[in-house]
Design an enzyme around this catalytic site. Structure first.
Site, PDB file in Angstrom:
ATOM      1  N   LYS A   1       0.857  -1.191   0.000  1.00  0.00           N
ATOM      2  CA  LYS A   1       0.000   0.000   0.000  1.00  0.00           C
ATOM      3  C   LYS A   1       0.886   1.231   0.000  1.00  0.00           C
ATOM      4  CE  LYS A   1       0.971   1.459   4.214  1.00  0.00           C
ATOM      5  NZ  LYS A   1       1.658   2.732   4.376  1.00  0.00           N
TER       6      LYS A   1
ATOM      7  N   ASP B   1      -2.381  -0.131   9.082  1.00  0.00           N
ATOM      8  CA  ASP B   1      -2.139  -0.619   7.731  1.00  0.00           C
ATOM      9  C   ASP B   1      -2.728  -2.017   7.533  1.00  0.00           C
ATOM     10  OD1 ASP B   1      -0.770   1.738   7.353  1.00  0.00           O
ATOM     11  OD2 ASP B   1       1.209   0.818   7.206  1.00  0.00           O
TER      12      ASP B   1
ATOM     13  N   LEU C   1       5.810   0.705   2.630  1.00  0.00           N
ATOM     14  CA  LEU C   1       4.801   0.162   1.714  1.00  0.00           C
ATOM     15  C   LEU C   1       3.881  -0.857   2.381  1.00  0.00           C
ATOM     16  CD1 LEU C   1       7.053  -0.242  -1.456  1.00  0.00           C
ATOM     17  CD2 LEU C   1       5.421   1.583  -0.946  1.00  0.00           C
TER      18      LEU C   1
ATOM     19  N   ALA D   1      10.272   0.159   3.720  1.00  0.00           N
ATOM     20  CA  ALA D   1      10.074   1.158   2.659  1.00  0.00           C
ATOM     21  C   ALA D   1       8.781   1.951   2.832  1.00  0.00           C
ATOM     22  CB  ALA D   1      10.082   0.466   1.298  1.00  0.00           C
TER      23      ALA D   1
END
Length: 166
Positions: free
Chosen positions: A12, A138, A101, A99
């Protein structure tokens, strides 16, 4: 029910992120726009005898199994399944670690869905979302399967939106 299941654990991106406050539990109040990416890890969950959760990671090292978010998610799902099940996870990492993500979160969401599917889907979708939200903001987004979502609170309050155009 026996067998195995393969789940794509999509990365994401936060298209914007506003950190509002820190509460006594160590969480941050946020406003964000989550966007699911095509980049994905692959999680294979196999039902095994007993009630243990084990993991094998291929690719980037994710550290000790006890700290792996996918293992924690699988155990959370086990706790919601009457009698529990044993699961071996094989995780192939493609999302870079650290990262931003959401690779670990995506893996955790995939593990929740995979363990539930291996057990015959006894955990209702709403309860899966609550398990995901307890693991992290998340994780909650990744567990929805949505392409795009506006989130606030600790990320557990969410409004899914239509996906972005190609």
């Amino acid at each position: 029910m026996t067998g195995s299941i393969t789940v794509a654990a999509h990365a994401k991106a936060n298209l914007f992120l506003r950190v509002l406050s820190r509460d006594t539990g160590g969480f941050h109040g946020i406003e964000t726009l989550f966007c699911r990416l095509d980049l994905a890890d692959t999680l294979v969950a196999e039902r095994v005898p007993g009630r243990e959760v084990s993991i094998e990671v291929q690719g980037d090292d994710t550290g000790p199994a006890e700290q792996n978010l996918a293992v924690r998610a699988a155990r959370a799902a086990q706790g919601a399944i009457e009698g529990g099940i044993g699961v071996h996870l094989t995780l192939t990492k493609k999302i870079p670690i650290g990262a931003g993500l959401g690779g670990g979160s995506a893996d955790a969401a995939a593990a929740l869905h995979a363990v539930n599917a291996l057990a015959g889907n006894p955990i209702p979708r709403a309860e899966l979302f609550h398990l995901a939200a307890r693991l992290g903001a998340d994780v909650a987004f990744c567990a929805t399967g949505a392409s795009l979502a506006l989130a606030w609170g600790h990320g557990e309050r969410m409004m899914t939106l239509p996906g972005l155009p190609a």
